[in-house]
Design an enzyme around this catalytic site. Sequence first.
Site, PDB file in Angstrom:
ATOM      1  N   LYS A  22       0.832  -1.209   0.000  1.00 48.14           N
ATOM      2  CA  LYS A  22       0.000   0.000   0.000  1.00 48.14           C
ATOM      3  C   LYS A  22       0.869   1.262   0.000  1.00 48.14           C
ATOM      4  CE  LYS A  22      -1.606   1.536   4.154  1.00 48.14           C
ATOM      5  NZ  LYS A  22      -1.336   2.914   4.529  1.00 48.14           N
ATOM      6  N   ASN A  23       1.864   1.280   0.888  1.00 50.06           N
ATOM      7  CA  ASN A  23       2.637   2.516   1.066  1.00 50.06           C
ATOM      8  C   ASN A  23       3.641   2.760  -0.059  1.00 50.06           C
ATOM      9  OD1 ASN A  23       1.137   3.033   3.286  1.00 50.06           O
ATOM     10  ND2 ASN A  23       2.709   2.443   4.793  1.00 50.06           N
ATOM     11  N   CYS A 116      -5.450  12.811  13.727  1.00 51.64           N
ATOM     12  CA  CYS A 116      -5.105  11.442  13.343  1.00 51.64           C
ATOM     13  C   CYS A 116      -5.056  10.587  14.604  1.00 51.64           C
ATOM     14  CB  CYS A 116      -3.751  11.435  12.655  1.00 51.64           C
ATOM     15  SG  CYS A 116      -3.221   9.810  12.166  1.00 51.64           S
ATOM     16  N   ARG A 121       0.440  14.604  13.488  1.00 45.70           N
ATOM     17  CA  ARG A 121       1.204  14.297  12.270  1.00 45.70           C
ATOM     18  C   ARG A 121       1.346  15.578  11.449  1.00 45.70           C
ATOM     19  NH1 ARG A 121      -1.007   8.739   9.790  1.00 45.70           N
ATOM     20  NH2 ARG A 121       0.891   8.868   8.563  1.00 45.70           N
ATOM     21  N   ASP A 307       4.864   0.487  12.049  1.00 47.80           N
ATOM     22  CA  ASP A 307       3.641  -0.125  11.525  1.00 47.80           C
ATOM     23  C   ASP A 307       3.472  -1.579  11.955  1.00 47.80           C
ATOM     24  OD1 ASP A 307       2.990   2.233  10.339  1.00 47.80           O
ATOM     25  OD2 ASP A 307       3.646   1.673   8.333  1.00 47.80           O
ATOM     26  N   ARG A 399      -8.609  -0.456   4.915  1.00 49.44           N
ATOM     27  CA  ARG A 399      -7.793   0.568   4.260  1.00 49.44           C
ATOM     28  C   ARG A 399      -6.467  -0.023   3.790  1.00 49.44           C
ATOM     29  NH1 ARG A 399      -7.330   6.081   7.411  1.00 49.44           N
ATOM     30  NH2 ARG A 399      -5.890   6.254   5.671  1.00 49.44           N
TER      31      ARG A 399
END
Length: 420
Positions: A22-23, A116, A121, A307, A399
């Site tokens: 995803k990133n 967030c 952030r 993460d 997500r």
Amino acid sequence: MDKFLIHGPTRLEGSVANSTAKNAVLPILAACLLAEEPCVIHEVPLLEDVNTMARLLRSMGVKVTLRRRTMEIVAGGDIEHTADYDIVRKMRASYYVLGPLLARFGDARVSLPGGCAIGPRPVDLHLKGIAALGAEVKLEHGYIHATGRPLRGGTMLLEGASGPSVGATANTMMAASLAGGETVIEAAACEPEVIDLAGFLIAMGAKIEGQGTPVIKIKGVKRLHGAEYRPIPDRIEAGTLAVAAAITRGNLEITNCEPEHLTAVIDRLRQAGATVETGKRRLIVSAGKRPEPVTIATAPYPGFPTDLQAQFTALLAIGRGASVVTENVFEARFMHVLELNRMGAKIDINGRTAVIQGVEQLSGAQVMASDLRASAALVLAGLAARGDTEVQRIYHLDRGYESLELKLGGVGAKIERVSY
Ligand code: EPU
């Protein structure tokens, strides 16, 4: 809304395929704005965040089509230069359009993202990066308005209080690709996703060196052309699946992953007593007993990824002693801890540190997901817990994990998605 019902404990066994990162995909999709010609991205993961990025690009007049897992992006013709609040507030990675819009059109309006769940952030480093390229940056009505064309190369240090920034490095690299002259980014993020974005930009005709090191040099070119690309596998999903094997004392082969991107993660899994074998684009993870206690401190790559902090916290919650986990990247990323404690974990938070007293077994409970990785941690805990666990608000999970219930169900988990 959907929730997961999980019946535990289960032992996972078999082979499971990891998806594309995803990133890596999100900045690459934004980078397609840098060219007028079509770009083609292969093996796109079918995720809510990818849908959101596609929606954002379409809202600006970009043509985005998805056939199976191949996405075609055409940013020719009339393009709006605005990223609206409604989309940015849903996904911070919308910020990736700032650098490309500014570099190509000399004008970008991007809403400030707001709050967030994982803590403050800020975007100051993104703005520092583009300002160093000569852009004028104003805050107007909740939007960042950046103007300036042509951009010119510059030298900048993109280091914040928690170290380098993945997003600011990526945004600046994209903008600098079309700036006049040479740009030097110091204290650049070294994450594999930054290297992958550089790989895509180079495929578009950019001149970049040093990606994957703290000093990235970019020689601006006049134009970039369309390109075809397959981004890297998702190291965070692979790490999550590896913890699923360890927490259930199971045995999983994880295919389509890059063990080289998981060195710190594999090291901590082995310290926890799991057996980890690495092969070409695959991992085999197995465990036969409760995890040994481990000390973890998150750090920018190649350190232990923030993460995967929540998922390892769930694993160590059933460890054979006391573990200490320190979160150095996002200061408030411990929302999963209160929910894990409701499942019988014994975890105390002291500032940025979680002290975990391992318990023999967790017990199933109704829990609420607060963000993407916290949700993953609760699912993992549910696989190992005795009884029924209900994880609510799994839209957070959708997500960033594609069909996680199908992947886990395929290797023995008793997990079901229910709409309510
Ligand atoms: N920071 C600043 N100023 C900035 C930008 C960042 O101070 O202008 C700080 C942040 O507050 C944080 C640190 O720098 O303390 C690192 O943040 P970074 O900018 O590297 O994070 P990001 O680019 O916003 C990406 C991932 C995150 C991942 C982080 C760190 C994407 C879309 N997001 O975020 O992924 O946690 O890097 O590796 O790539 C996730 O996938 O669940 C996720 C949150």
